[in-house]
Design an enzyme around this catalytic site. Structure first.
Site, PDB file in Angstrom:
ATOM      1  N   SER A 275      11.040  12.317  19.597  1.00 34.98           N
ATOM      2  CA  SER A 275      10.998  13.054  18.350  1.00 34.98           C
ATOM      3  C   SER A 275      12.426  13.422  18.002  1.00 34.98           C
ATOM      4  CB  SER A 275      10.143  14.313  18.538  1.00 34.98           C
ATOM      5  OG  SER A 275      10.524  15.313  17.613  1.00 34.98           O
TER       6      SER A 275
ATOM      7  N   ARG B 174      -7.711 -25.761  -9.372  1.00 34.03           N
ATOM      8  CA  ARG B 174      -6.756 -24.956  -8.591  1.00 34.03           C
ATOM      9  C   ARG B 174      -6.421 -23.746  -9.432  1.00 34.03           C
ATOM     10  NH1 ARG B 174      -1.814 -27.151  -7.309  1.00 34.03           N
ATOM     11  NH2 ARG B 174      -1.951 -28.960  -8.700  1.00 34.03           N
TER      12      ARG B 174
END
Lengths: 383, 383, 383, 383
Positions: free
Chosen positions: C273, C312
């Site tokens: 931390s 497509r």
């Protein structure tokens, strides 16, 4: 959901169910048609006699809801069978004047906006209840030193009330944003077949404005294929649900055995276990967390509909109504559950003290008390 | 959804509604308790007399569903009020033997799996109907040269039937995968309070196996907090809905004015417009595309529940039931709509020929015919 | 993500980054073109000389990647500038024979499938590492009584190893399904402009089969607009990530202070931390839980692309590549983190014993030990 | 994404890439630390000498970015290795004063907010470009009768410019909302380890205010676990992307062969086909539609993080940064593509006239012209 038993899992309130049920949908649809006719009288698009006949028919309308629902399902839209049924009760002239210049989506969107306003009012009341209760608790416990927890590990101490104040302000801000969004985006829809307000003698803007005034919605140019406002409503509901879920997440963690710093109130018939009769489940939190698990995907569905096709799209807006309704149901269930929790919240001082003492992190709560005041304001204007 | 009028927008079938309605939920819950008691007799955990009494009570059970739903909403789970009501009708011994060793989630998950099997069977039938119809059309039009379109622009020619064959195989494969997933993951749930099968004299595995056999589900160790199978079901439903949406997307594009190569069949009462009586909307496609717009977000909600907490979580599984039910309703609505479309599909040869001639791309359809055969198989095993 | 610093938040492995980086993409693209030419020689669509020249150019290809990337961004597809650059290095005949009968999406999809196979192999190895470690731990602690926890509240006791076994089997089944899905759906794409295999003298099927064999992919008819396999891959990755997240969720809860039943191993440089040097964060769990938070939305994006347009589409498949890559990166980061955790998992017997004693729920772990064996199999076939 | 080749599929701009790249992240991190020290001098938490030394080190900082990235990946957060590296260059006192009272998330969130402000400015400029161009086109074509299309079928006529005006106002409103949301929510983060502003001699509020002023962010109480503002940013980006997608959807439909009413401008190197050299693909629309397909799922990921754990959560905020960055990249790519399209938009009058004549729906465009003016305002205040 179709089963009220299954439905209890995404628990909601009867009041919110009533906002979106068949009767309400029909009531708003009738109000739309009657108000449209009246608005068209006001600007001389149709005769007063037609409007009176339409209003009378709308007032006296009685639907065979299951049969109507079948026809609606087939037609793919409420308007067609609904208008057909209503027209059958009118003289030729009034029948022709009914729904004049309007299209299916005008009806559907306006009804949805009327429902969103009602839903917003219900949610605002629940949110206020939560914020009031949490604000009081936050002040009460502002200076009580407690273990802060980050990444689920004990961290530096906090004032216990600061945690509650963070819940309160998150819900308060989300509630305010929901109010704002509904105020801004609850617009009348009146564009006609292709969104041009054709067929109203060039007086469509005035008709739309008058219709909006009668229905207490915002006037607006047509927005058939412009759904940003709907998406904003969904997002705002999602933030409300998420912030309630945050409070529930925290409380479910704090109420774990061996931690036990805060608990849901005991409610008769709630939180039991079918296997362990002594157990006390955080059922209010479960309701809010389930809602929070569902909301993100639901609102994604609304956003997916933004790129709709041309003047009126083929899939987006048809999906939005059920999703907004579902979000409102979830929001209501979550808010009601957390309102009960907020009002009955049990803070267990002894456990807080013991946990802090075990954590060995001192008792410096920094500016916790001051931050509570910054967040919640001075004592007077609490909510 | 609570409104059958609004609900028509995410249109579904009455048959699928019946799979998930209150009566069905209750019927499966009663079947679970009766079968559990019988299974426990078989391995001598409880007496035959208890099991008979339980079976009799389950058979004669009459619920005040609205009252039960209220209690369920409060309790946060079906099991608690349901068991309490059922117990009240039994002698002390049978009451104690009812639901023995079981927990709320055992009931909830098993009921859900029974419903998923029924839902799967309904969907399989609709999917087969679509595939059969599309397979025939694909073969019929396999060699008809048509404009291929990529990125929404005219591209090289294709055999028109190849496009249909691609729809067919996508739906066929998705349907087969849904069958597989339900076959694999429709498992009995019987773990008890913490998933250890405690309280069954060490004969829990045999009880679970016997219960599974009676309910026609797969036997399984407890899976309370292991929800991959549920996620797989949601994904598989999502692919079905998406592939039906693909067919609908294509058909909605092909049926545009000025293109007009294929159309939905005319169905009385469907596809009209409340503003333009001449108009013919692709309402079947709308149903399928709306479902496809909603499914991705719904299934995301199921996946979000995978990281549930410890032995039984606090939000994931409570959210899954309504989502799976919603996905099944959407899948059924979409499949029924597209089955009607597939069976009545109108292919407009003249428009296809004219468009191809205008596109000036020749008429070389490559191996279209052969690919149709590769995809659909030789003539015999069509579906 | 563009920032390797920000990227650390959705942490991943260098090996997986290498699967999807520019060099790999280019390497697979070159392999596709060279193999296509060779396959076309084999069935006499082009001359051997062309194929040799193409193979040589592919082997010697050196790209100015930033410049190529600019051109690709402009063109909207890799194939166009890539083929243009490659063609410039060839004689006229070979240039004409390069990429013969193929379209942009043939290249893009085949490259993506090659990458998915590599990604799948990397993930399989990590998953096996996790399952092996968890299986051993599950057996070791199978009979250690511990508090079971449901809805985050103490419930009946379980064997601690049963919890671990549930993690193991969830990950094992998800890994097996991912393998299966990639095996089934890693197909060559070769359809040409409109998916008809035009321009290959009617020998396209043989070319596609030969190309598939060379690239170790499955042969297949064209699947340009049939994306169910891609969606299945995304879903399967999502289940892997979700199940790893489940293990992480549990461990993060178990490692809370005051509970402390299991911990991540200490790894130098991890879990610190910046504000509290004594703190030990469950950073491995954080990695897995962040991945699990992101995956559901990502896979929803893939499902949203299923209803693509005609031969497509215009948006779906273009979005899939980045999403699948992102899912693989997240899966790899999550699996690596949890592999480290599984191999170094610290189970704290004393805390388990103390918590159970405080919970006052007895020590009957039911059939926990037997279920561990059911789940993991007898000792021999551990994984 | 790691591959600039693959990345081109979710196309973006170099300017937006630069907002989120490593250099920018580091630059903002250094600015945060330097400004924090200066703010702490101003309220006498640290000495001026320390602040000068810190500023000098920040100014001269040179990172080995790959090595730092490795350390960041391991640590699970940027702050730890970054601060460690920076501290190594300072005297003991200055080292102790560096990052004083701050936590990892203070740095991470503040950097993210600085990046969001830059991103917002870039997007605002592109959006303005689009709105200006569309506004002019909308006025130019306001009265040109054209076929309106609903549910993809010919409907009543519209003024062609009305369609463009609807695009313009949707984008203008979304852009304004994005500006508003960033203005409101771009807040400094400074809460320290547990969000209490401990360790700053009770002068934390003043430090935070001064820091905010220096960084041009809004002052705020800590908001570590209150992520509604982040969710609002994600939602607002999603609406921008969705509304651009709407314009793209419409244009891709209008530019279909046989309809051809409007086209993207020809751009050298864009829109080609690797298989059909004559083809003109709507590549700008493809970019915007791909972005719109991805955004809903991405923002769902942000909303899923709202119910984060206690003072600072374990998964939500770690996932937000990459998602917000991705949304900004998509928004920029979409906006740039559509800006080019809007500025070069080709409206084909002849096709519009011909299609209308074929549709046989008359030429009554209703109040189209008036609605254009309502939407866009009178001529002066166009944007």
């Amino acid at each position: 959901m179709t089963s009220s038993l299954l439905r209890t899992r995404p628990a909601t309130t009867n009041a919110m169910l009533a906002v979106f049920d068949d009767a309400a949908t029909l009531r708003h649809a009738l109000a739309f048609e009657a108000a449209l006719a009246q608005a068209q009288v006001a600007v001389q698009v149709i005769d007063e006699e037609s409007a009176r006949a339409i209003a009378a028919s709308c007032g006296a309308f009685e639907a065979d809801i299951p049969a109507l629902a079948e026809a609606v399902a087939l037609a793919g839209t409420l308007a067609i069978p609904f208008i057909k049924t209503l027209r059958a009760q009118l003289t030729d002239t009034a029948a022709r004047d009914l729904h004049r210049g309007a299209t299916s989506q005008d009806l559907a969107d306006t009804v949805l906006m009327l429902q969103m306003k009602e839903a917003g009012a219900l949610l605002a009341a629940e949110h206020a209840r939560i914020v009031t209760a949490l604000t009081a608790s936050a002040r009460q416990y502002a200076s009580l030193p407690a273990v802060g927890r980050t990444l689920l590990q004990d961290a530096c101490p906090i004032g216990f009330g600061l945690r509650i104040a963070q819940w309160a302000v998150a819900i308060r801000e989300a509630a305010a944003d929901l109010d704002r969004v509904i105020q801004v985006h609850a617009k009348v829809q009146l564009g006609g077949a292709a969104g041009t307000r054709a067929g109203m003698h060039g007086r469509g803007e005035a008709v739309a404005a008058d219709l909006a005034r009668r229905l207490k919605l915002n006037p607006s140019p047509p927005w058939h294929a412009r759904r940003g406002g709907i998406a904003a409503m969904a997002a705002s509901l999602g933030i409300c649900i998420g912030n309630l879920g945050k409070m529930a997440r925290d409380l479910s963690l704090l109420s774990q055995n061996r931690i036990g710093e805060a608990l849901e109130p005991l409610i008769e018939g709630r939180g039991g276990s079918s296997a362990m009769s002594h157990k006390r489940n955080p059922t209010g939190c479960q309701v809010a967390l389930s809602a929070a698990a569902r909301a993100p995907g639901l609102l994604a569905g609304v956003f997916a509909g933004l790129p709709c096709e041309l003047e009126r799209g083929l899939c987006g807006w048809q999906a939005e109504g059920p999703i907004l309704a579902e979000l409102c149901l979830l929001a209501a269930g979550s808010a009601e559950a957390m309102a009960g929790v907020a009002q009955g919240l049990l803070v267990i001082d002894a456990a807080i003290v013991e946990n802090l003492s075990n954590a060995a992190v001192g008792a410096d709560i920094g500016e916790s008390v001051q931050i509570v005041t910054e967040i919640l304001g001075p004592l007077r204007d609490a909510t």
